[in-house]
Motif scaffolding. Structure first.
Motif, PDB file in Angstrom:
ATOM      1  N   VAL A   1       0.807  -1.125  -0.069  1.00 42.99           N
ATOM      2  CA  VAL A   1       0.158   0.009   0.156  1.00 42.99           C
ATOM      3  C   VAL A   1       0.683   1.327  -0.100  1.00 42.99           C
ATOM      4  N   ARG A   2       2.052   1.325   0.330  1.00 42.35           N
ATOM      5  CA  ARG A   2       2.964   2.215   0.232  1.00 42.35           C
ATOM      6  C   ARG A   2       3.290   2.660  -1.286  1.00 42.35           C
ATOM      7  N   ASP A   3       3.159   1.922  -2.047  1.00 41.18           N
ATOM      8  CA  ASP A   3       3.382   2.258  -3.492  1.00 41.18           C
ATOM      9  C   ASP A   3       1.929   2.542  -4.399  1.00 41.18           C
TER      10      ASP A   3
ATOM     11  N   ALA B   1      -2.120  -2.400   8.083  1.00 43.24           N
ATOM     12  CA  ALA B   1      -1.480  -1.426   8.890  1.00 43.24           C
ATOM     13  C   ALA B   1       0.024  -2.072   9.598  1.00 43.24           C
ATOM     14  N   GLY B   2       1.032  -1.321   9.979  1.00 42.40           N
ATOM     15  CA  GLY B   2       1.956  -1.802  10.464  1.00 42.40           C
ATOM     16  C   GLY B   2       2.253  -1.025  11.957  1.00 42.40           C
ATOM     17  N   ASN B   3       2.616  -1.733  13.020  1.00 43.24           N
ATOM     18  CA  ASN B   3       2.694  -1.233  14.231  1.00 43.24           C
ATOM     19  C   ASN B   3       3.646  -2.086  15.077  1.00 43.24           C
ATOM     20  N   PHE B   4       4.529  -1.225  16.057  1.00 42.01           N
ATOM     21  CA  PHE B   4       5.387  -1.881  16.987  1.00 42.01           C
ATOM     22  C   PHE B   4       5.631  -1.057  18.159  1.00 42.01           C
ATOM     23  N   VAL B   5       5.744  -1.490  19.174  1.00 41.93           N
ATOM     24  CA  VAL B   5       6.110  -0.601  20.625  1.00 41.93           C
ATOM     25  C   VAL B   5       7.557   0.081  20.445  1.00 41.93           C
ATOM     26  N   ALA B   6       7.667   0.969  20.290  1.00 43.20           N
ATOM     27  CA  ALA B   6       9.002   1.935  20.415  1.00 43.20           C
ATOM     28  C   ALA B   6       8.972   3.351  21.090  1.00 43.20           C
ATOM     29  N   PRO B   7       9.405   3.500  22.006  1.00 43.84           N
ATOM     30  CA  PRO B   7       9.655   4.755  22.690  1.00 43.84           C
ATOM     31  C   PRO B   7      10.055   5.786  21.756  1.00 43.84           C
TER      32      PRO B   7
ATOM     33  N   MET C   1      13.031   6.236  18.886  1.00 41.33           N
ATOM     34  CA  MET C   1      12.420   5.733  17.564  1.00 41.33           C
ATOM     35  C   MET C   1      13.220   6.212  16.434  1.00 41.33           C
ATOM     36  N   SER C   2      13.927   5.413  15.214  1.00 43.72           N
ATOM     37  CA  SER C   2      14.322   6.120  14.358  1.00 43.72           C
ATOM     38  C   SER C   2      13.513   6.844  13.385  1.00 43.72           C
ATOM     39  N   ALA C   3      14.075   7.847  12.657  1.00 41.51           N
ATOM     40  CA  ALA C   3      13.083   8.573  11.705  1.00 41.51           C
ATOM     41  C   ALA C   3      12.495   7.590  10.596  1.00 41.51           C
ATOM     42  N   ASN C   4      13.137   6.502  10.361  1.00 41.05           N
ATOM     43  CA  ASN C   4      12.755   5.485   9.536  1.00 41.05           C
ATOM     44  C   ASN C   4      11.717   4.655  10.056  1.00 41.05           C
ATOM     45  N   ALA C   5      11.817   4.263  11.386  1.00 35.26           N
ATOM     46  CA  ALA C   5      10.710   3.675  12.066  1.00 35.26           C
ATOM     47  C   ALA C   5       9.504   4.628  12.066  1.00 35.26           C
ATOM     48  N   TRP C   6       9.482   5.782  12.195  1.00 35.26           N
ATOM     49  CA  TRP C   6       8.329   6.721  12.280  1.00 35.26           C
ATOM     50  C   TRP C   6       7.634   6.582  10.807  1.00 35.26           C
TER      51      TRP C   6
ATOM     52  N   ASP D   1       3.792   5.773   6.552  1.00 31.53           N
ATOM     53  CA  ASP D   1       3.817   5.267   5.099  1.00 31.53           C
ATOM     54  C   ASP D   1       2.745   4.265   4.896  1.00 31.53           C
ATOM     55  N   ILE D   2       2.830   3.122   5.940  1.00 30.98           N
ATOM     56  CA  ILE D   2       1.873   2.027   5.518  1.00 30.98           C
ATOM     57  C   ILE D   2       0.516   2.568   6.170  1.00 30.98           C
ATOM     58  N   ASP D   3      -0.053   3.138   7.417  1.00 28.00           N
ATOM     59  CA  ASP D   3      -1.169   3.245   7.672  1.00 28.00           C
ATOM     60  C   ASP D   3      -1.746   4.479   7.047  1.00 28.00           C
TER      61      ASP D   3
ATOM     62  N   GLU E   1      -2.625 -10.102  15.823  1.00 29.81           N
ATOM     63  CA  GLU E   1      -1.283  -9.581  15.766  1.00 29.81           C
ATOM     64  C   GLU E   1      -1.037  -8.342  16.596  1.00 29.81           C
ATOM     65  N   GLY E   2      -2.063  -7.514  16.334  1.00 31.93           N
ATOM     66  CA  GLY E   2      -1.900  -6.252  17.134  1.00 31.93           C
ATOM     67  C   GLY E   2      -1.787  -6.360  18.461  1.00 31.93           C
ATOM     68  N   VAL E   3      -2.853  -7.272  19.006  1.00 28.40           N
ATOM     69  CA  VAL E   3      -2.526  -7.628  20.581  1.00 28.40           C
ATOM     70  C   VAL E   3      -1.584  -8.103  20.918  1.00 28.40           C
TER      71      VAL E   3
HETATM   72  N1  COA Z   1      11.234  -1.304  17.558  1.00 30.95           N
HETATM   73  C1  COA Z   1      11.917  -0.246  16.844  1.00 30.95           C
HETATM   74  N2  COA Z   1      12.134   0.237  15.649  1.00 30.95           N
HETATM   75  C2  COA Z   1      11.572  -0.907  14.674  1.00 30.95           C
HETATM   76  C3  COA Z   1      10.991  -2.235  15.111  1.00 30.95           C
HETATM   77  C4  COA Z   1      10.590  -2.198  16.489  1.00 30.95           C
HETATM   78  N3  COA Z   1      10.077  -3.158  17.020  1.00 30.95           N
HETATM   79  N4  COA Z   1      10.332  -2.871  13.895  1.00 30.95           N
HETATM   80  C5  COA Z   1      10.857  -1.952  13.082  1.00 30.95           C
HETATM   81  N5  COA Z   1      11.560  -1.037  13.260  1.00 30.95           N
HETATM   82  C6  COA Z   1      12.238   0.164  12.554  1.00 30.95           C
HETATM   83  C7  COA Z   1      13.344  -0.750  11.856  1.00 30.95           C
HETATM   84  O1  COA Z   1      14.770  -0.728  12.675  1.00 30.95           O
HETATM   85  C8  COA Z   1      13.483   0.220  10.560  1.00 30.95           C
HETATM   86  O2  COA Z   1      14.166   1.334  11.183  1.00 30.95           O
HETATM   87  P1  COA Z   1      15.747   1.792  10.650  1.00 30.95           P
HETATM   88  O3  COA Z   1      15.914   1.422   9.181  1.00 30.95           O
HETATM   89  O4  COA Z   1      15.976   3.153  11.216  1.00 30.95           O
HETATM   90  O5  COA Z   1      16.634   0.734  11.531  1.00 30.95           O
HETATM   91  C9  COA Z   1      12.240   0.731  10.277  1.00 30.95           C
HETATM   92  O6  COA Z   1      11.463   0.331  11.471  1.00 30.95           O
HETATM   93  C10 COA Z   1      11.418  -0.024   9.224  1.00 30.95           C
HETATM   94  O7  COA Z   1      11.662  -1.619   9.441  1.00 30.95           O
HETATM   95  P2  COA Z   1      11.601  -2.536   8.360  1.00 30.95           P
HETATM   96  O8  COA Z   1      11.681  -4.013   9.117  1.00 30.95           O
HETATM   97  O9  COA Z   1      12.593  -2.229   7.377  1.00 30.95           O
HETATM   98  O10 COA Z   1      10.113  -2.333   7.892  1.00 30.95           O
HETATM   99  P3  COA Z   1       9.309  -3.127   6.829  1.00 30.95           P
HETATM  100  O11 COA Z   1       8.709  -2.488   5.823  1.00 30.95           O
HETATM  101  O12 COA Z   1       9.884  -4.461   6.253  1.00 30.95           O
HETATM  102  O13 COA Z   1       8.173  -3.786   7.732  1.00 30.95           O
HETATM  103  C11 COA Z   1       6.876  -3.276   9.879  1.00 30.95           C
HETATM  104  C12 COA Z   1       7.129  -2.897   8.342  1.00 30.95           C
HETATM  105  C13 COA Z   1       8.398  -2.706  10.658  1.00 30.95           C
HETATM  106  C14 COA Z   1       5.728  -2.436  10.215  1.00 30.95           C
HETATM  107  C15 COA Z   1       6.752  -4.883  10.090  1.00 30.95           C
HETATM  108  O14 COA Z   1       6.811  -4.932  11.558  1.00 30.95           O
HETATM  109  C16 COA Z   1       5.284  -5.381   9.573  1.00 30.95           C
HETATM  110  O15 COA Z   1       5.550  -5.752   8.093  1.00 30.95           O
HETATM  111  N6  COA Z   1       4.201  -5.148  10.235  1.00 30.95           N
HETATM  112  C17 COA Z   1       2.837  -5.530   9.671  1.00 30.95           C
HETATM  113  C18 COA Z   1       1.999  -6.230  10.669  1.00 30.95           C
HETATM  114  C19 COA Z   1       1.752  -5.654  11.914  1.00 30.95           C
HETATM  115  O16 COA Z   1       2.417  -4.436  12.189  1.00 30.95           O
HETATM  116  N7  COA Z   1       0.596  -5.854  12.443  1.00 30.95           N
HETATM  117  C20 COA Z   1       0.070  -5.213  13.778  1.00 30.95           C
HETATM  118  C21 COA Z   1      -0.872  -4.193  13.132  1.00 30.95           C
HETATM  119  S1  COA Z   1      -1.605  -3.411  14.515  1.00 30.95           S
END
Ligand code: COA
Ligand code: NAP
Length: 273
Positions: free
Chosen positions: A73-75, A101-107, A111-116, A121-123, A202-204
């Protein structure tokens, strides 16, 4: 999980075409099956080909109609091509479900700029891409097009550890309000469904179980339990079908009262100096 058979008129979505991003796992998987059970033709769209093909095959095996389309969906171009393929193969598009959507817990301080950027980008950007790519087809829908994005009321309360997802979901809720007003004259209804914690997802797992917060989260739900995937899927059928004809620009909160309890608790909290 075929609760549509008892809750809604049989085949209440017959003739409609639905597109479900992230439609092969968790809440999205339930939505794909439930829409198909209600008679819709369903496009299951996400990155993992194996998952979307299995979901397509399972729907077809029980007598439904489904397509699997791989996309990210980012493309924007991949989303746009997927919508074109949907219209070519199913004859139109009536219902867009922006669930991926994508999500993960990161204070935030760590948090890196790419993580943000990745989560925004996905959501948020991903949801915009789906809406924009689907606009013309939804406008042409004989039923009145539907966009339903998956949000969360956590976006409105501050979400420590998930600032990226909170900001993205708040953006999605705002986007739906804007589109409801812009695209209402085109007959397109734009809403969100806001789930509470949903069992077995997965979210929970990521946000609560892995962090040892599940019991606290369940305790914050007045109904005293997590929701089921079917609770969300049935809310989607309601908005996607005739029940949703006069509903646009709103959030349907399906959270066992979690958000109301938060408001009550905060109103009763002692004043902080
Ligand atoms: N904590 C901190 N940073 C994290 C992280 C975590 N748990 N998981 C990923 N990141 C950071 C990575 O380190 C990277 O940043 P960097 O380049 O500065 O190191 C950035 O996020 C992107 O990670 P990447 O693994 O390359 O992304 P991706 O595009 O392959 O995957 C995610 C996207 C990270 C959201 C992956 O978890 C995903 O595909 N999720 C889909 C399922 C999901 O999240 N379900 C819950 C929905 S509520
Ligand atoms: P999930 O199973 O991990 O669902 C996320 C889906 O998004 C996956 O199917 C994934 O499929 C897809 N996806 C992720 N990145 C994508 C990308 N770049 N392009 C296309 N598809 C992508 O998690 P879930 O818990 O069911 O969450 C579903 C939705 O509900 C999300 O919007 C979430 O924020 C929301 N929500 C969940 C809860 C809950 O309790 N679980 C509560 C409130 C809101 P691929 O990996 O195949 O791409």
């Amino acid at each position: 999980m075929d609760t549509t058979k008892t809750m809604f008129a049989e085949n209440c979505l017959a003739g409609r075409v639905a597109f479900v991003t992230g439609g092969a796992s968790g809440i999205g998987l339930g939505i794909s099956h439930t829409l198909a059970d209600a008679g819709a033709k369903v496009v299951v769209a996400s990155r993992k080909l194996e998952n979307i093909e299995k979901t397509r095959d399972d729907i077809i095996a029980k007598g439904g109609q489904a397509l699997a389309i791989q996309l990210d969906v980012r493309d924007y171009d991949s989303v746009s091509r997927a919508v074109e393929q949907t219209v070519a193969e199913f004859g139109g598009l009536d219902i867009m479900i922006a669930n991926a959507a994508g999500n993960f817990v990161a204070p935030t301080a760590e948090m890196s700029a790419n993580a943000w950027r990745t989560v925004i980008d996905i959501d948020l950007n991903g949801t915009f891409h789906c809406c924009r790519a689907a606009y013309s087809a939804l406008k042409a829908s004989e039923f009145g097009g539907r966009i339903i994005a998956i949000s969360t009321m956590r976006a409105m309360e501050g979400w420590p550890g998930c600032a990226h997802a909170g900001a993205a979901k708040a953006g999605i809720m705002s986007l739906m309000r804007s589109l409801a007003t812009e695209w209402g004259p085109d007959g397109i209804r734009c809403n969100t469904v806001a789930p509470g914690p949903i069992d077995g997802t997965e979210g929970v797992r990521r946000i609560y179980e892995e962090k040892g917060r599940l019991a606290t989260e369940i305790a914050s739900v007045p109904l005293g339990r997590m929701g089921q995937v079917s609770d969300i899927a049935n809310a989607i059928v309601y908005l996607a079908g005739p029940g949703g004809d006069y509903i646009t620009g709103t959030d349907l909160v399906v959270d066992g009262g979690r958000d109301r309890k938060r408001v009550v608790v905060s109103q009763n909290a002692p004043a902080v100096a």
